[in-house]
Structures are given as structure tokens and as C-alpha cells.
Enzyme design. Structure first.
Site, PDB file in Angstrom:
ATOM      1  CD  GLU A 178      -2.819   1.302   2.404  1.00 49.62           C
ATOM      2  OE1 GLU A 178      -2.805   0.394   3.250  1.00 49.62           O
ATOM      3  OE2 GLU A 178      -3.631   2.236   2.434  1.00 49.62           O
ATOM      4  CE  LYS A 220      -5.854  -0.224   1.091  1.00 45.54           C
ATOM      5  NZ  LYS A 220      -6.671  -0.909   2.087  1.00 45.54           N
ATOM      6  CB  SER A 262     -11.795   5.138  -0.049  1.00 49.78           C
ATOM      7  OG  SER A 262     -11.794   4.972   1.345  1.00 49.78           O
ATOM      8  N   GLY A 263      -9.001   6.674   0.899  1.00 54.18           N
ATOM      9  CA  GLY A 263      -8.157   7.821   1.260  1.00 54.18           C
ATOM     10  C   GLY A 263      -8.835   9.153   1.533  1.00 54.18           C
TER      11      GLY A 263
HETATM   12  P1  13P Z   1      -9.354   4.043   3.398  1.00 55.50           P
HETATM   13  O1  13P Z   1     -10.093   3.406   2.261  1.00 55.50           O
HETATM   14  O2  13P Z   1     -10.261   4.599   4.460  1.00 55.50           O
HETATM   15  O3  13P Z   1      -8.305   4.997   2.922  1.00 55.50           O
HETATM   16  O4  13P Z   1      -8.598   2.880   4.163  1.00 55.50           O
HETATM   17  C1  13P Z   1      -7.865   1.968   3.449  1.00 55.50           C
HETATM   18  C2  13P Z   1      -6.731   1.492   4.253  1.00 55.50           C
HETATM   19  O5  13P Z   1      -6.546   0.300   4.398  1.00 55.50           O
HETATM   20  C3  13P Z   1      -5.812   2.462   4.857  1.00 55.50           C
HETATM   21  O6  13P Z   1      -4.655   1.818   5.302  1.00 55.50           O
END
Ligand code: 13P
Length: 340
Positions: A178, A220, A262-263
């Protein structure tokens, strides 16, 4: 010793048409922040009740192929005593685990951050695997400004991401890599594209250096979007076009699936953007979601910490999962938001 078959079986279970991943791996501090928005105290019992609610959602496995859990959740049970990872697996949802230990400031690099947690990772993974986890997640974070992230931050985070991914594959655990280019700030869409490209080039260089098998990992990333406080926000088509351009340059075709975070996008934005991405025609990789907030927010709001609201909360989660499942094949439309 890990076998390629074991890793491939996990990839096959995670990467299925019309499905994506639920991120439910908020750390102690983050889940407390989310609960605060609904006036619920973050006790172990409330966290267990909430995450049981998510995982017992009827039919969730139709749209969700994997769930990322926090360490504590691996040890928790549903009301009937069934361990939560086992419950997920019974729903056809592969349990995974967040393995990084969070971010700290990168020394001598003001504004940059580095993720920690490599020490003892192999041993920890052995334990997580016994508890049912088949994949792992490690999050690197990049702050954006005219000068951030620095080269040092891009290189240091790529190195630790690659080392984490190598250790995971060695243990027979599929790594989700990620890289989150943060949405905070007033940078342009073009600046986000520039930073995302630099980050991904370096991440894949490091992964190759550490002999990570691209076929047995998932990426990710964040989508390419303008900063949250930038005056000009982008349409889903603009987000899709910039995101695809960067990904096609930086991500090897051997990577089976890209599952976006989704961030900070709203639930509807995150779905519309994923749909636009998938409407741009065939790509080398499956393009899906691994959303936390964009899947959970409506469920959390519906729940409010009350047992009487569990069914409504589960319906809210299932709806977002279903619409994102549709978006992952480019079959979402805005009127699906209003249909029951
Ligand atoms: P969000 O989709 O809320 O950004 O979370 C994804 C996530 O795994 C953050 O580490």
C-alpha cells in the site's frame, strides 16, 4: 517454507470478478477517532461488536473476497463464540492482517514519514497464519507539497515496503503493498500524478531488487486526485485518465490486481471513480477496491453503537459492497444509489 501454490491459491481467492477487499484494520487510535463521530467509546467489547457486525453481514462474500483485520480482531469471537477470522472464511472472505506498526516522522526529513514494523515480522507472520491470516498489508504514506515527499522518503519507504513483501512471500502470505499519496493539501491533479509516478517507480524497483514475485502480490495505491483543498476538483473521467496513465507506466502487467484505497474520498466518489477507471477498457490488471472509510462510513453512521441498528448497518455495508462490486466491472450508475 512457502510454496508458490499456496500464494497462488490466495491470489485466486482474492482476485475474483465483481469483488474487492474490505479494509477493517483501523489501529487503536484510528478506530477511536471513527467511533467518536458516533459518540461510541472505543472499548474492546465495542470494537468486537462492531467488527462482528461487519463480518456477519449476510451475503457479504458475494462482493467482498478478502478482509484486512487488525491484530486484536484475529483473537476475537462473534456473539456465538466463533472466531472472527473463521467466520470471515466461512463467508468466503479471505482473512488478512495489517502488519505494519504505523508511521513516524522520517529523521532529518521534515514533513516526511516512514512506516515501521519490520523487526520480528517473519515470526509474527507465523503466528498470524496460525490464526487464519492468508495475506498481509503494509501502508506507506507520502505527504504532498511543492517539495514533499523528498527523494529520501520515496526511497526509504520503497525499501521497507519491498522488505515487508519479501518476508511475507517467504512465509506463504500474500503481501498487499500500500502506497498512499495523501489527499490532504491544495496540490493539483498534475502534482499528485507526478508524485504517484515517482513513488510507484521506486516501489517496483525495490520490489524487483528484493526478488518479490509480482504475480503473488497486490498493489493498493491511492487514485490520482487533486488535494482536498485545491479549488479545482476533478471529474471521475479526469481521475480515471490520470490514474490509468500513471499505472500503465509504473505497474508491471504481472501484478494480478490493483485494489485502491479510498483515502478520504466520500463513499459515492470512491465508487464513481472506480467505475470510471473500469470503463476505460481492458487493462493488464484487475482494478478493484480495498476501501476502509468508503465502505464502512454509512454502516458506522447507521449503527450508532446500538444493537437494535445492526441490521440497518449491515444493509448499508452490503449496499456499498454491491455498488463497488459493480464499479469494479464498470457497471455502476448513479441511479443505483437510490434503488433499494
Ligand atoms: P481508506 O479506504 O479509508 O483509505 O482505508 C484503506 C486502508 O486500508 C488504509 O490503510
Amino acid at each position: 517454507m512457502a510454496t508458490p501454490d499456496e500464494l497462488q491459491a490466495t491470489i485466486d481467492a482474492l482476485v475474483q470478478k465483481g469483488t474487492g477487499i474490505l479494509a477493517a484494520d483501523e489501529s487503536g487510535a484510528t478506530i477511536a477517532k471513527r467511533f467518536k463521530t458516533i459518540g461510541v467509546e472505543s472499548t474492546e467489547e465495542n470494537r468486537r461488536a462492531y467488527r462482528s457486525l461487519l463480518l456477519t453481514t449476510p451475503d457479504l462474500g458475494r462482493y467482498i473476497s478478502g478482509v484486512i483485520l487488525y491484530e486484536e480482531t484475529l483473537n476475537q469471537c462473534a456473539d456465538d463464540g466463533e472466531p472472527l477470522p473463521q467466520l470471515a472464511a466461512r463467508q468466503g472472505i479471505v482473512p488478512g492482517i495489517k502488519v505494519d506498526a504505523g508511521k513516524i516522522p522520517l529523521a532529518l526529513a521534515p514533513g516526511d514519514e516512514i512506516t515501521q514494523g519490520l523487526d520480528g515480522l517473519g515470526e509474527r507472520l507465523k503466528g498470524y497464519k496460525q490464526q487464519g491470516a492468508r495475506f498481509a498489508k503494509w501502508r506507506a504514506v507520502y505527504n504532498v507539497s511543492d517539495t514533499l515527499p523528498s527523494r529520501a522518503a520515496i526511497e526509504a519507504n520503497a525499501e521497507v515496503l519491498a522488505r515487508y513483501a519479501a518476508v511475507s512471500q517467504d512465509q506463504g502470505v500474500v503481501p498487499i503493498v500500500e502506497s498512499e499519496v495523501l489527499i490532504d493539501g491544495n496540490h493539483t491533479l498534475a502534482r499528485c500524478a507526478e508524485v504517484t509516478q515517482a513513488v510507484l517507480y521506486e516501489v517496483f524497483r525495490a520490489l524487483a531488487r528484493h526478488r518479490v514475485v509480482f504475480e503473488h502480490m497486490l498493489l493498493k495505491p491511492s487514485m490520482v486526485v487533486p488535494g482536498k483543498s485545491h479549488a479545482l476538483q476533478a471529474t471521475p473521467e479526469e481521475v480515471a485518465s490520470e490514474t490509468i496513465r500513471v499505472l500503465r507506466r509504473a505497474v508491471p502487467a504481472a501484478v494480478p490486481s490493483i485494489n485502491f484505497l479510498s483515502g478520504g474520498q466520500s463513499p459515492v466518489e470512491a465508487t464513481a471513480n472506480l467505475d470510471a477507471l473500469n470503463r476505460r477498457g481492458p487493462q493488464p490488471w484487475h482494478l478493484s477496491f480495498s476501501y476502509g472509510r468508503a465502505l464502512q462510513e454509512p454502516a458506522l453512521q447507521a449503527w450508532q453503537g446500538r444493537p437494535a441498528n445492526v441490521q440497518q448497518a449491515q444493509e448499508a455495508l452490503l449496499k456499498r459492497a454491491r455498488l463497488n462490486g459493480a464499479a469494479s466491472v464498470g457497471a455502476y450508475s448513479a441511479d443505483m444509489e437510490n434503488a433499494s
